[in-house]
Design a protein around this motif. Structure first.
Motif, short mmCIF file in Angstrom:
data_model
loop_
_atom_site.label_atom_id
_atom_site.label_comp_id
_atom_site.label_asym_id
_atom_site.label_seq_id
_atom_site.Cartn_x
_atom_site.Cartn_y
_atom_site.Cartn_z
N LEU A 5 0.81 -1.21 0.00
CA LEU A 5 0.00 0.00 0.00
C LEU A 5 0.85 1.26 0.00
O LEU A 5 0.48 2.27 -0.58
N LEU A 6 2.00 1.19 0.64
CA LEU A 6 2.85 2.36 0.71
C LEU A 6 3.77 2.50 -0.50
O LEU A 6 4.45 3.49 -0.65
N LEU A 17 2.18 -3.78 -10.00
CA LEU A 17 2.08 -2.32 -9.93
C LEU A 17 0.63 -1.87 -10.08
O LEU A 17 0.18 -0.96 -9.38
N ALA A 18 -0.12 -2.50 -10.96
CA ALA A 18 -1.52 -2.14 -11.15
C ALA A 18 -2.33 -2.45 -9.89
O ALA A 18 -3.19 -1.67 -9.48
N GLU A 19 -2.06 -3.59 -9.29
CA GLU A 19 -2.76 -3.95 -8.05
C GLU A 19 -2.41 -2.99 -6.93
O GLU A 19 -3.27 -2.60 -6.15
N MET A 20 -1.17 -2.57 -6.85
CA MET A 20 -0.73 -1.62 -5.84
C MET A 20 -1.46 -0.29 -6.03
O MET A 20 -1.98 0.30 -5.07
N ARG A 21 -1.55 0.18 -7.27
CA ARG A 21 -2.26 1.44 -7.54
C ARG A 21 -3.74 1.30 -7.19
O ARG A 21 -4.35 2.22 -6.64
N ARG A 22 -4.34 0.15 -7.52
CA ARG A 22 -5.74 -0.08 -7.23
C ARG A 22 -5.99 -0.05 -5.72
O ARG A 22 -6.94 0.57 -5.24
N LEU A 23 -5.09 -0.69 -4.96
CA LEU A 23 -5.24 -0.72 -3.51
C LEU A 23 -5.05 0.67 -2.90
O LEU A 23 -5.76 1.05 -1.97
N GLN A 24 -4.09 1.42 -3.41
CA GLN A 24 -3.89 2.77 -2.91
C GLN A 24 -5.12 3.64 -3.17
O GLN A 24 -5.54 4.42 -2.30
N GLN A 25 -5.72 3.50 -4.34
CA GLN A 25 -6.92 4.26 -4.66
C GLN A 25 -8.07 3.84 -3.76
O GLN A 25 -8.84 4.67 -3.29
N ARG A 26 -8.18 2.55 -3.49
CA ARG A 26 -9.25 2.06 -2.62
C ARG A 26 -9.10 2.62 -1.21
O ARG A 26 -10.08 3.00 -0.58
#
Length: 68
Positions: A5-6, A17-26
């Motif tokens: 997340l960080l 990277l896409a999953e990380m961006r998705r989680l950060q947005q969530r």
């Protein structure tokens, strides 16, 4: 999970990277929702306090019997 997340998880895998961006947005969306709900709760609590003070001014010494 917290590291993802960080943004500390490195790598060239675009799925990660896409999953990380998705989680950060969530997380950002949930934080925004929390702030909105807390503000709504504060407004409702203030309205209840105000209505309680209005009702306190009404003098009803004894309840009336129900009609049967």
């Amino acid at each position: 999970m917290a590291k993802a997340l960080l943004g500390y998880v490195g790598g060239s895998d675009p799925r990660v990277l896409a999953e990380m961006r998705r989680l950060q947005q969530r997380v950002q969306d949930l934080e925004s929702e929390l702030v909105r709900i807390q503000a709504e709760n504060d407004a409702l609590a203030a309205a209840v306090r105000h209505s309680d003070s209005v009702l306190d001014g009404i003098d009803v010494p004894k309840g009336e019997p129900a009609l049967t």
